[in-house]
Design a protein around this motif. Structure first.
Motif, PDB file in Angstrom:
ATOM      1  N   ILE A  82       8.295   8.117   9.144  1.00 51.47           N
ATOM      2  CA  ILE A  82       8.160   7.955   7.443  1.00 51.47           C
ATOM      3  C   ILE A  82       6.698   7.947   7.265  1.00 51.47           C
ATOM      4  O   ILE A  82       5.844   7.164   7.782  1.00 51.47           O
ATOM      5  CB  ILE A  82       8.850   6.869   6.760  1.00 51.47           C
ATOM      6  N   LYS A  83       5.802   8.974   6.597  1.00 47.88           N
ATOM      7  CA  LYS A  83       4.580   9.170   6.541  1.00 47.88           C
ATOM      8  C   LYS A  83       4.193   7.972   5.871  1.00 47.88           C
ATOM      9  O   LYS A  83       4.605   7.463   4.691  1.00 47.88           O
ATOM     10  CB  LYS A  83       3.876  10.359   5.869  1.00 47.88           C
ATOM     11  N   HIS A  84       2.960   7.154   6.275  1.00 51.21           N
ATOM     12  CA  HIS A  84       2.387   6.044   5.935  1.00 51.21           C
ATOM     13  C   HIS A  84       0.792   6.082   6.040  1.00 51.21           C
ATOM     14  O   HIS A  84       0.099   5.669   6.820  1.00 51.21           O
ATOM     15  CB  HIS A  84       2.931   4.693   6.393  1.00 51.21           C
ATOM     16  N   GLU A  85       0.050   7.089   4.983  1.00 54.66           N
ATOM     17  CA  GLU A  85      -1.351   7.356   5.224  1.00 54.66           C
ATOM     18  C   GLU A  85      -2.121   5.939   5.023  1.00 54.66           C
ATOM     19  O   GLU A  85      -3.343   5.901   5.572  1.00 54.66           O
ATOM     20  CB  GLU A  85      -1.669   8.393   4.388  1.00 54.66           C
TER      21      GLU A  85
ATOM     22  N   GLN B 101       0.659  -1.230  -0.049  1.00 59.47           N
ATOM     23  CA  GLN B 101      -0.051   0.116  -0.094  1.00 59.47           C
ATOM     24  C   GLN B 101       0.818   1.134   0.266  1.00 59.47           C
ATOM     25  O   GLN B 101       0.502   2.505  -0.523  1.00 59.47           O
ATOM     26  CB  GLN B 101      -0.911   0.057   1.276  1.00 59.47           C
ATOM     27  N   TYR B 102       1.901   1.029   0.589  1.00 61.57           N
ATOM     28  CA  TYR B 102       2.903   2.316   0.707  1.00 61.57           C
ATOM     29  C   TYR B 102       3.571   2.656  -0.758  1.00 61.57           C
ATOM     30  O   TYR B 102       3.333   3.778  -1.042  1.00 61.57           O
ATOM     31  CB  TYR B 102       3.979   1.868   1.486  1.00 61.57           C
ATOM     32  N   ASN B 103       3.931   1.687  -1.552  1.00 60.01           N
ATOM     33  CA  ASN B 103       4.279   1.703  -2.911  1.00 60.01           C
ATOM     34  C   ASN B 103       3.129   2.186  -3.593  1.00 60.01           C
ATOM     35  O   ASN B 103       3.359   3.101  -4.595  1.00 60.01           O
ATOM     36  CB  ASN B 103       4.775   0.550  -3.393  1.00 60.01           C
ATOM     37  N   ASP B 104       1.974   1.871  -3.906  1.00 59.65           N
ATOM     38  CA  ASP B 104       0.745   2.378  -4.473  1.00 59.65           C
ATOM     39  C   ASP B 104       0.500   3.703  -3.966  1.00 59.65           C
ATOM     40  O   ASP B 104       0.069   4.555  -4.908  1.00 59.65           O
ATOM     41  CB  ASP B 104      -0.632   1.274  -4.162  1.00 59.65           C
ATOM     42  N   THR B 105       0.818   4.286  -2.907  1.00 60.37           N
ATOM     43  CA  THR B 105       0.371   5.533  -2.424  1.00 60.37           C
ATOM     44  C   THR B 105       1.501   6.518  -3.037  1.00 60.37           C
ATOM     45  O   THR B 105       1.207   7.642  -3.421  1.00 60.37           O
ATOM     46  CB  THR B 105       0.106   5.581  -1.002  1.00 60.37           C
ATOM     47  N   TYR B 106       2.741   6.308  -2.621  1.00 55.04           N
ATOM     48  CA  TYR B 106       3.824   7.248  -2.825  1.00 55.04           C
ATOM     49  C   TYR B 106       4.772   6.748  -3.937  1.00 55.04           C
ATOM     50  O   TYR B 106       5.617   7.681  -4.488  1.00 55.04           O
ATOM     51  CB  TYR B 106       4.575   7.134  -1.411  1.00 55.04           C
ATOM     52  N   GLY B 107       4.538   5.847  -4.572  1.00 56.16           N
ATOM     53  CA  GLY B 107       5.345   5.171  -5.578  1.00 56.16           C
ATOM     54  C   GLY B 107       6.545   4.427  -5.180  1.00 56.16           C
ATOM     55  O   GLY B 107       7.035   4.267  -4.303  1.00 56.16           O
ATOM     56  N   HIS B 108       7.073   3.589  -6.242  1.00 55.66           N
ATOM     57  CA  HIS B 108       8.152   2.784  -6.143  1.00 55.66           C
ATOM     58  C   HIS B 108       9.558   3.417  -5.545  1.00 55.66           C
ATOM     59  O   HIS B 108      10.344   3.061  -4.930  1.00 55.66           O
ATOM     60  CB  HIS B 108       8.417   1.960  -7.560  1.00 55.66           C
TER      61      HIS B 108
END
Length: 411
Positions: A349-352, A281-288
């Motif tokens: 590290i922000k992880h919404e 989900q972190y990758n989907d939100t902030y990118g690879h």
């Protein structure tokens, strides 16, 4: 010496061997030639001068002490005519033999001129003693033989041969001086030749050895560079390119070794399985790209927390990490796991998209036990994976530690 520089190392060594061999053969050839020359001079001195003098002395002695003495004795009836005849005949044969031998030696032109005169006098003396021999054989009264004539004959032949002896002695002295001069000259030539050959060999050998040394230095430098490259390649093959942590390949290499060492020492062995919570989900939100930076940040926390030589940190794949420690008790292992969780959370590290915290967090499964022969090597991995699953089921952002297969401690 560009020719030497162009040769390869093996060719240079062969060239060096060939050079030394040729040099030794050259020394032997020169030495042999000069020694043979010295031998010829010695032969000329001893066999060309000494032997002729000896032969002439033998002839003079035979005339004086054999022939003349025999005639004196037979006239005084000290020996019988038959005995005198035998001695005279034997002495004349001996003189002829020695004289022929003397004439067979090398003679100079000056010596040949005098030799004709000496040969004539020898024949006259021998003819005289041949007449005496006949007289001894046919007559018992030898009073008619003139002692004065006998003495004149002996004295004449003695003077003739004495001149030859003096000449031969002078020739011997001349040959000796000539030999000494030749000997000194040969020694000088040998010394000069050997000196030049040795200097030449040393110069060439210097360049050969210098070239070999350069090759050796280049080989050593190349070997060091190759060793360094191999080390870099080895490190690259065992290192995760993104996080610079050890990769799974190195984990497979080191894991079995550390477990066996712990078994031998009956020491604690700890393995942690770590996973970033909701990393997809972190990758989907902030990118690879942001995901890669997050992985680097977590790796940095792990390296800063685990600094002992016996602590190994691995990136096993994706967002999954592994930690292998030895000689660490269960309590200390739990403290380290807690410290890691707090440190990663402390990165803020922000992880919404996380369901457990506003910042990036970790879940950790820990197995810590005393290694013994009964320990199955696969247990650490399977049990730590189970503990990781339980940590996730318990709400994530935490660790679960166990020391055996039946009990687990949640924190």
């Amino acid at each position: 010496m560009q020719f030497i520089e162009a040769l390869k190392l093996r060719s240079k060594l062969f060239f060096l061997f060939l050079l030394i061999t040729v040099g030794l053969f050259a020394l032997g050839f020169i030495g042999t030639n000069y020694v043979n020359a010295m031998k010829k001079n010695m032969d000329s001195l001893y066999f060309g001068s000494l032997i002729p003098v000896t032969e002439l002395n033998e002839i003079v002695k035979t005339y004086s002490y054999d022939l003349a003495a025999t005639v004196y004795k037979v006239r005084r009836d000290e020996i019988s005519p038959s005995e005198a005849a035998f001695k005279i005949e034997t002495s004349l044969k001996y003189i002829n033999k020695k004289w022929q031998s003397y004439k067979s030696h090398f003679k100079t032109e000056e010596e040949l001129y005098y030799l004709e005169y000496a040969d004539l006098e020898i024949n006259r003396a021998n003819n005289y003693f041949s007449k005496v021999l006949k007289a001894v054989k046919v007559s018992k009264n030898l009073a008619h033989i003139s002692i004065t004539t006998l003495e004149k004959k002996v004295e004449t032949i003695h003077n003739v041969l004495e001149k030859l002896i003096n000449y031969e002695v002078n020739m011997a002295n001349y040959e000796r001086k000539k030999f000494l001069y030749t000997y000194d000259s040969i020694l000088l030539k040998i010394g000069t030749s050997l000196g030049l050959i040795i200097v030449g060999l040393l110069i060439i050998l210097f360049y050969v050895f210098e070239s070999i040394q350069k090759d050796q230095t280049r080989l050593e430098i190349a070997a060091k560079k190759l060793k360094l490259v191999n080390k870099k390649l080895e490190n690259a093959s065992y290192t995760d390119s993104l996080t610079n942590l050890h990769n799974r390949r190195y984990f497979n290499f080191i894991y079995e070794r550390e477990v066996k060492r712990a078994k031998r020492n009956k020491a604690y062995i700890t393995f942690m399985m770590l996973d970033i919570d909701y990393f997809k989900q972190y990758n989907d939100t902030y990118g690879h790209l942001a995901g890669d930076e997050a992985l680097k940040s977590v790796a940095k926390v792990l390296k800063e927390t685990l600094k002992r030589p016996g602590d190994y940190v691995f990136r096993l794949g994706g967002e999954e990490f592994g930690v292998l420690m030895s000689d660490t008790s269960e309590t200390n292992s739990a403290n380290i796991a807690r410290e890691i969780c707090n440190a990663v959370r402390g990165l803020e590290i922000k992880h919404e998209a996380s369901k457990v915290h506003e910042y990036l967090t970790l879940s950790i499964g820990v197995v810590c036990c005393v290694a013994d022969e009964a320990l199955d090597e696969d247990v650490l991995i399977s049990r730590s994976d189970e503990m990781l699953y339980e940590a996730k089921e318990a709400g994530r952002d935490r660790y679960i530690i166990t020391s055996n297969a039946s009990k687990a401690k949640i924190a």
